[in-house]
Design a protein around this motif. Structure first.
Motif, mmCIF file in Angstrom:
data_model
loop_
_atom_site.group_PDB
_atom_site.id
_atom_site.type_symbol
_atom_site.label_atom_id
_atom_site.label_comp_id
_atom_site.label_asym_id
_atom_site.label_seq_id
_atom_site.Cartn_x
_atom_site.Cartn_y
_atom_site.Cartn_z
ATOM 1 N N LEU A 142 0.840 -1.196 0.000
ATOM 2 C CA LEU A 142 0.000 0.000 0.000
ATOM 3 C C LEU A 142 0.878 1.250 0.000
ATOM 4 N N GLY A 143 1.948 1.230 0.807
ATOM 5 C CA GLY A 143 2.880 2.352 0.838
ATOM 6 C C GLY A 143 3.500 2.588 -0.529
ATOM 7 N N ASP A 144 3.878 1.503 -1.198
ATOM 8 C CA ASP A 144 4.466 1.599 -2.533
ATOM 9 C C ASP A 144 3.461 2.194 -3.525
ATOM 10 N N PHE A 145 2.197 1.779 -3.389
ATOM 11 C CA PHE A 145 1.125 2.283 -4.252
ATOM 12 C C PHE A 145 0.928 3.786 -4.053
ATOM 13 N N LEU A 146 0.885 4.236 -2.806
ATOM 14 C CA LEU A 146 0.665 5.652 -2.515
ATOM 15 C C LEU A 146 1.863 6.506 -2.938
ATOM 16 N N ILE A 147 3.065 5.960 -2.777
ATOM 17 C CA ILE A 147 4.255 6.686 -3.226
ATOM 18 C C ILE A 147 4.200 6.889 -4.732
ATOM 19 N N SER A 148 3.740 5.871 -5.448
ATOM 20 C CA SER A 148 3.590 5.984 -6.901
ATOM 21 C C SER A 148 2.609 7.091 -7.262
ATOM 22 N N ARG A 149 1.478 7.169 -6.514
ATOM 23 C CA ARG A 149 0.477 8.217 -6.758
ATOM 24 C C ARG A 149 1.039 9.604 -6.429
ATOM 25 N N VAL A 150 1.759 9.693 -5.321
ATOM 26 C CA VAL A 150 2.364 10.966 -4.920
ATOM 27 C C VAL A 150 3.367 11.429 -5.974
ATOM 28 N N ASN A 151 4.225 10.519 -6.409
ATOM 29 C CA ASN A 151 5.239 10.872 -7.405
ATOM 30 C C ASN A 151 4.603 11.308 -8.723
ATOM 31 N N THR A 152 3.562 10.591 -9.136
ATOM 32 C CA THR A 152 2.900 10.896 -10.409
ATOM 33 C C THR A 152 2.215 12.258 -10.376
ATOM 34 N N THR A 153 1.444 12.513 -9.293
ATOM 35 C CA THR A 153 0.727 13.789 -9.215
ATOM 36 C C THR A 153 1.698 14.958 -9.061
ATOM 37 N N LYS A 154 2.789 14.736 -8.336
ATOM 38 C CA LYS A 154 3.793 15.809 -8.188
ATOM 39 C C LYS A 154 4.420 16.131 -9.533
ATOM 40 N N GLN A 155 4.722 15.110 -10.294
ATOM 41 C CA GLN A 155 5.329 15.307 -11.607
ATOM 42 C C GLN A 155 4.370 16.049 -12.547
ATOM 43 N N LYS A 156 3.094 15.688 -12.482
ATOM 44 C CA LYS A 156 2.096 16.330 -13.339
ATOM 45 C C LYS A 156 1.924 17.806 -12.999
ATOM 46 N N THR A 157 1.920 18.120 -11.707
ATOM 47 C CA THR A 157 1.761 19.528 -11.314
ATOM 48 C C THR A 157 2.946 20.362 -11.797
#
Length: 366
Positions: A142-157
């Motif tokens: 779950l931590g790995d999944f959320l880190i992936s979401r955090v990294n993706t949204t940060k990159q998009k912004t």
């Protein structure tokens, strides 16, 4: 017995009966949902916001101030009455009765304005989330999944140039839009007459470690605008959930997570993933320090900078919050009152795990 004391005893009996009926209603969660949370509260909360929303300041804070002034005035009058009492005048029962009646009135008002929502069925059950417990392996995934979401949204912004801070009105409008989006499929998220205000005593509230709060007297969601901008979208969605009758903090975190990550705005999405990732990392740090170290290296540099800035902010205002954000083991246990230690479960992590376990799919359950 004087007429004044008889009057207060009669009032005590009436208030006690009302308080007892409210208490008994709160013992039945389904009845509470039917009569209060899904009924009376849906009307009274909208009326409260209709009255308070036009004001540019936090009406609830002003009402709290009036209450404090009234209490001080009552104490002053009591001392004055004792000092100037006539010979033979009996005051032994007068003031205790007055205090009890006042306390009962506050209890009844609080329960009817908002407090009965604590007795409603779990919001997680209304959202259809199970309480299936996770293993340490599940938690790490779950931590790995959320880190992936955090990294993706940060990159998009960064790529879209959409990273920005919001003022209180923008937070209100964008949160309302995010709630409206979810309300199309679930009426639980229906948010009418928004009322989101900036707290008045920002520095004092910050030193207490408070990011936001709900004001039952006015029906407003109050947000501490001094806290780091990355937290504000999630905190706003969290506090609005209290306006909708979500009383418990972990349940408000769940709703805040669903709404912020479901928003069309990347800043809201990032704020939601970022805040819940913190909770997940805390538990991983306790249960599996080795996996925590591996996961931490996967977090993008910009997010690590956000973590560091936030910790520095709280170090300035509130050292206990700083320890919490620094994932210090002793602070985590102290703040959350976890007597079970490493066997404990955070409800928000449990629900987010059950929310995303299908997204994790074969990785979790091959």
């Amino acid at each position: 017995m004087t007429p004044a004391i008889k009057s207060k005893i009669h009032r005590l009996i009436i208030l006690s009966c009302i308080a007892l009926l409210i208490f008994l209603l709160g013992l039945n969660s389904k009845l509470t949902e039917l009569i209060y949370s899904g009924g009376l509260y849906q009307f009274t909360s909208v009326v409260q916001r209709l009255i308070s929303s036009p004001f540019p300041f936090a009406v609830g804070d002003f009402l709290y101030l009036l209450l404090i002034l009234y209490c001080l005035r009552s104490v002053f009058k009591a001392f004055k009455k004792i000092k100037n009492r006539k010979p033979g005048q009996q005051l032994q029962l007068f003031f205790p009765l007055q205090l009890i009646n006042f306390t009962l009135i506050l209890y009844i008002i609080f329960k009817l304005l908002w407090g009965l929502n604590y007795s409603r069925p779990s919001i997680s059950s209304q959202l259809g989330l199970s309480n299936q417990k996770y293993s340490t392996k599940d938690l790490v995934l779950l931590g790995d999944f959320l880190i992936s979401r955090v990294n993706t949204t940060k990159q998009k912004t960064k790529q879209t140039g959409s990273q920005r801070a919001f003022n209180i009105k923008e937070l209100e409008n964008k949160s309302k839009a995010a709630y409206d989006k979810l309300a199309k499929t679930n009426s639980l998220f229906t948010y009418r007459i928004p009322a989101v205000k900036s707290v008045i005593l920002g520095e004092t509230i910050t030193k207490m470690g408070i990011e936001g709060y709900y004001a039952p007297p006015s029906g407003e969601a109050n947000v501490n605008m001094l806290i780091p901008a990355i937290d504000l979208p999630f905190i706003t969605c969290h506090e609005i959930s209290h306006e909708l009758g979500v009383a418990r903090e972990d349940e408000a975190n769940l709703v805040g997570y669903l709404v912020s990550t479901g928003s069309s705005d990347l800043n809201f999405q990032y704020s939601g993933y970022y805040n819940i990732l913190r909770n997940v990392l805390l538990e991983i740090r306790i249960k599996s320090p080795e996996d925590y170290a591996i996961l931490f290296k996967k977090i993008n540099e910009d997010t690590l900078t956000d973590f560091a800035r936030e910790q520095e902010f709280w170090k300035k205002y509130n050292s206990e919050m700083s320890g919490y954000l620094g994932v210090a083991f002793d602070k985590f246990l102290k703040i959350n009152n976890q007597r079970k230690g490493t066997d404990s479960y955070q409800d928000i992590v449990l629900w987010v795990y059950n929310l995303h376990k299908k997204d994790l799919g074969k990785t979790l359950h091959p």
